[in-house]
Design a protein around this motif. Structure first.
Motif, PDB file in Angstrom:
ATOM      1  N   CYS A 148       0.837  -1.207   0.000  1.00  8.31           N
ATOM      2  CA  CYS A 148       0.000   0.000   0.000  1.00  8.31           C
ATOM      3  C   CYS A 148       0.873   1.258   0.000  1.00  8.31           C
ATOM      4  O   CYS A 148       0.589   2.213  -0.742  1.00  8.31           O
ATOM      5  CB  CYS A 148      -0.941   0.006   1.204  1.00  8.31           C
ATOM      6  N   TYR A 186      -1.563   3.527  -2.132  1.00  7.42           N
ATOM      7  CA  TYR A 186      -2.906   2.969  -2.215  1.00  7.42           C
ATOM      8  C   TYR A 186      -3.498   2.790  -0.824  1.00  7.42           C
ATOM      9  O   TYR A 186      -2.821   2.309   0.091  1.00  7.42           O
ATOM     10  CB  TYR A 186      -2.838   1.608  -2.931  1.00  7.42           C
ATOM     11  N   PHE A 187      -4.736   3.198  -0.690  1.00 10.96           N
ATOM     12  CA  PHE A 187      -5.486   2.976   0.549  1.00 10.96           C
ATOM     13  C   PHE A 187      -6.757   2.250   0.143  1.00 10.96           C
ATOM     14  O   PHE A 187      -7.605   2.818  -0.547  1.00 10.96           O
ATOM     15  CB  PHE A 187      -5.817   4.316   1.225  1.00 10.96           C
ATOM     16  N   PRO A 188      -6.887   0.967   0.503  1.00 19.31           N
ATOM     17  CA  PRO A 188      -8.037   0.178   0.051  1.00 19.31           C
ATOM     18  C   PRO A 188      -9.379   0.845   0.358  1.00 19.31           C
ATOM     19  O   PRO A 188      -9.612   1.294   1.490  1.00 19.31           O
ATOM     20  CB  PRO A 188      -7.895  -1.132   0.830  1.00 19.31           C
ATOM     21  N   PHE A 201      -3.228   0.914   9.515  1.00 21.41           N
ATOM     22  CA  PHE A 201      -2.477   1.490   8.400  1.00 21.41           C
ATOM     23  C   PHE A 201      -2.397   3.011   8.542  1.00 21.41           C
ATOM     24  O   PHE A 201      -1.367   3.615   8.243  1.00 21.41           O
ATOM     25  CB  PHE A 201      -3.093   1.083   7.064  1.00 21.41           C
TER      26      PHE A 201
END
Length: 172
Positions: A110, A115-117, A154
């Motif tokens: 990530c 990227y952040f889901p 995260f």
């Protein structure tokens, strides 16, 4: 996804009716005309954002380590409610080393891919009844958002990386 009960509560309204009432109340509160904006200020912000986003990306954030994940997991509050993913902090605290290692790989991917889901951004909004308030009024409930525990982990990692990065910029 969780189902909302259609059975009447002690106040005579079903959970579904209360949820609908809360949703209507929140929509009403959020749909009022917004205050006038400072167009010059907005333009300055847009210019700065455009300038910052046009810079070449740098891969100078430190990778996530297993020991960092272990420390963060140990500090989790187990009395927090799980979100839509139903993964509670209590469950995360029970992850074995292979599962924590998998988190290290996911979090590093990530970071590397910026990227952040999207699933970690979804919240379940529930109403918490305010004591000594009538249960049939929307104003008697305080909405809270339940976010993913993995997403919060995260976010803590990102916060540490960004704080270290910004502190390094301020000192140089």
């Amino acid at each position: 996804m969780r189902r909302v009960s259609a059975y009447p509560t002690p106040c005579g309204h079903s959970d579904a009716e209360i949820a609908e009432c809360l949703a209507d109340s929140i929509e009403t509160q959020c749909s009022h005309a917004s205050p006038p904006h400072d167009i010059a200020h907005i333009s300055r912000i847009e210019e700065e954002v455009l300038q910052k986003t046009s810079l070449e990306p740098k891969d100078d954030l430190a990778p996530v380590s297993l020991s960092e994940i272990q420390t963060l997991v140990k500090s989790l509050n187990t009395r927090k409610a799980p979100s839509l993913d139903d993964i509670s902090n209590k469950a995360i605290k029970c992850f074995s080393i292979p599962w924590l290692s998998l988190l290290v790989v996911i979090f590093n991917a990530c970071l590397k891919n910026c990227y952040f889901p999207p699933a970690w951004k979804e919240a379940e909004v529930i109403g918490i009844h305010k004591s000594e308030k009538p249960r049939d009024l929307p104003a008697s409930y305080r909405p809270i958002s339940l976010l993913s525990g993995l997403g919060k982990l995260f976010e803590k990692i990102l916060k540490t990386r960004l704080s270290d990065h910004l502190l390094g910029k301020a000192l140089s």
